[in-house]
Motif scaffolding. Sequence first.
Motif, mmCIF file in Angstrom:
data_model
loop_
_atom_site.group_PDB
_atom_site.id
_atom_site.type_symbol
_atom_site.label_atom_id
_atom_site.label_comp_id
_atom_site.label_asym_id
_atom_site.label_seq_id
_atom_site.Cartn_x
_atom_site.Cartn_y
_atom_site.Cartn_z
ATOM 1 N N CYS A 14 9.608 -36.028 120.375
ATOM 2 C CA CYS A 14 9.930 -35.009 119.829
ATOM 3 C C CYS A 14 10.305 -33.776 120.833
ATOM 4 N N ARG A 74 -5.571 -41.454 102.457
ATOM 5 C CA ARG A 74 -5.754 -39.942 102.688
ATOM 6 C C ARG A 74 -7.434 -39.656 102.373
ATOM 7 N N LEU A 106 1.111 -41.669 114.652
ATOM 8 C CA LEU A 106 1.747 -40.564 115.112
ATOM 9 C C LEU A 106 2.020 -40.312 116.134
ATOM 10 N N LEU A 140 5.791 -41.762 116.173
ATOM 11 C CA LEU A 140 6.792 -41.065 115.441
ATOM 12 C C LEU A 140 7.111 -39.798 116.219
ATOM 13 N N THR A 141 6.223 -39.145 117.080
ATOM 14 C CA THR A 141 6.439 -37.912 117.971
ATOM 15 C C THR A 141 6.675 -38.152 119.434
ATOM 16 N N VAL A 178 0.232 -30.447 119.919
ATOM 17 C CA VAL A 178 -0.416 -31.304 118.962
ATOM 18 C C VAL A 178 -2.092 -31.286 119.127
ATOM 19 N N MET A 226 -3.932 -44.836 113.154
ATOM 20 C CA MET A 226 -3.285 -43.774 112.635
ATOM 21 C C MET A 226 -2.603 -42.511 113.771
ATOM 22 N N ASN A 227 -3.577 -42.510 114.812
ATOM 23 C CA ASN A 227 -3.017 -41.685 116.114
ATOM 24 C C ASN A 227 -1.986 -42.483 116.705
#
Length: 108
Positions: A91, A23, A84, A87-88, A100, A80-81
């Motif tokens: 959705c 982070r 994400l 994971l989505t 997003v 990271m993208n």
Amino acid sequence: METKAALLALAALAQESRLAVFRLLVQAGPQGRAATKIGEELGIPASSLSFHLKELSHAGLVQSRQAGRFVIYSANITTMNQMLGFLTENCCGGNPCTPVQVQQCAAE
């Protein structure tokens, strides 16, 4: 992103110090931070920090570069993208939902 890579990244982040390091590096942006600064800011001893950075690097979440006598670490925003997105990706059952917002870092 493949499931195996997502599991590796999620496992790397499932530890308090590593999550804090990641982070901090996301916040730092492309310019990153020297290991000594990361340790100072988060209160992590050098030996522990080295281990955590290795784990994050192995998961593809952190990259490093040499700058003089310092090693600068930065978050791998692409990974990271991708995580994400993994994971989505389904959705809301595949129906459009709240868009997003993807922000681009200035100097990547």
